[in-house]
Design a protein around this motif. Structure first.
Motif, PDB file in Angstrom:
ATOM      1  N   SER A   1       0.835  -1.211   0.000  1.00 37.17           N
ATOM      2  CA  SER A   1       0.000   0.000   0.000  1.00 37.17           C
ATOM      3  C   SER A   1       0.866   1.255   0.000  1.00 37.17           C
ATOM      4  O   SER A   1       0.508   2.272  -0.625  1.00 37.17           O
ATOM      5  N   GLN A   2       2.010   1.212   0.683  1.00 41.33           N
ATOM      6  CA  GLN A   2       2.941   2.343   0.640  1.00 41.33           C
ATOM      7  C   GLN A   2       3.453   2.569  -0.775  1.00 41.33           C
ATOM      8  O   GLN A   2       3.542   3.709  -1.250  1.00 41.33           O
TER       9      GLN A   2
ATOM     10  N   GLU B   1       5.283   5.879  -2.094  1.00 42.50           N
ATOM     11  CA  GLU B   1       6.239   6.074  -0.999  1.00 42.50           C
ATOM     12  C   GLU B   1       7.255   4.932  -0.996  1.00 42.50           C
ATOM     13  O   GLU B   1       6.918   3.798  -0.677  1.00 42.50           O
TER      14      GLU B   1
ATOM     15  N   ARG C   1      11.044   5.284   2.587  1.00 44.57           N
ATOM     16  CA  ARG C   1      11.020   4.609   3.880  1.00 44.57           C
ATOM     17  C   ARG C   1      11.373   3.127   3.742  1.00 44.57           C
ATOM     18  O   ARG C   1      12.118   2.576   4.545  1.00 44.57           O
TER      19      ARG C   1
END
Length: 212
Positions: free
Chosen positions: A185-186, A191, A194
């Motif tokens: 999902s990131q 994203e 991270r």
């Protein structure tokens, strides 16, 4: 051979070249259309019909070239993965040859994370295609050529820097995180920094733990 036969052969050659060129253009148009639709819509909304319309071709052309929606998603993901494979094989360090294994592995996993963020919906569609295809029972995810290359590369780098550990198993564990929903999902949200930082911590910790 008479003059008319020679002219006919020349005409046939031109027709074949034009057909090959048309097929190549259609292939790229279909892949670009699918990629653009996946950037803007959830994977389940990207149908063959929608791709064909966006590419300006008939639905039959998509099926003829890729066989199915699954085949289209697999080919699109393979196209993106080939760029990474080329960089790993022939590119400059640290991604390519010439750097220490720890630096190469950190760079590779960071690039995998970036690839996932740039193509989040594509990776989701690719994963869905791998799970739902008819031959899934006979060919699990681990048999996919993309995964095979990634796993072989990661395993080799781990084995070079940590010959005392089970490199193949650790490689599966690292790559398997890409399919965990919190991570996926990131990536779909774009994203990746991270995840890349987390990979780097894990890899450097692993290599610091080497014997002797």
């Amino acid at each position: 051979m008479d003059r008319w036969s020679i002219l006919s052969m020349g005409k046939n050659d031109r027709v074949e070249r034009r057909e090959r060129a048309d097929a190549a253009r259609n292939r790229q148009a279909i892949l670009r259309a699918a990629e653009e639709l996946l950037r803007r819509h959830p994977p389940e909304q990207v149908s063959v019909e929608r791709v064909a319309t966006a590419a300006g071709v008939g639905k039959g052309t998509v099926f003829h070239r890729f066989g199915s929606r699954t085949g289209l998603m697999l080919e699109l993901m393979s196209e993106r993965a080939r760029e990474l494979e080329q960089a790993v094989t022939d590119g400059p360090p640290p991604l390519g040859p010439g750097a220490e294994p720890v630096e190469r592995l950190v760079a590779f996993l960071a690039e995998v994370a970036a690839l996932g963020a740039r193509n989040g919906n594509l990776m989701a569609a690719h994963e869905h295609a791998m799970v739902t295809r008819k031959a899934a029972a006979e060919q699990p995810r681990e048999a996919n050529p993309i995964y095979v290359f990634w796993h072989r590369h990661v395993s080799a780098l781990i084995a070079e820097g940590r010959p005392d550990v089970d490199a193949g198993q650790i490689a599966h564990m690292l790559l398997g995180t890409l399919h965990m929903e919190p991570i996926a999902s990131q990536l779909r949200a774009g994203e990746h920094e991270r995840l890349a930082a987390g990979f780097a911590e894990l890899v450097r910790g692993l290599f610091r733990g080497g014997v002797g």
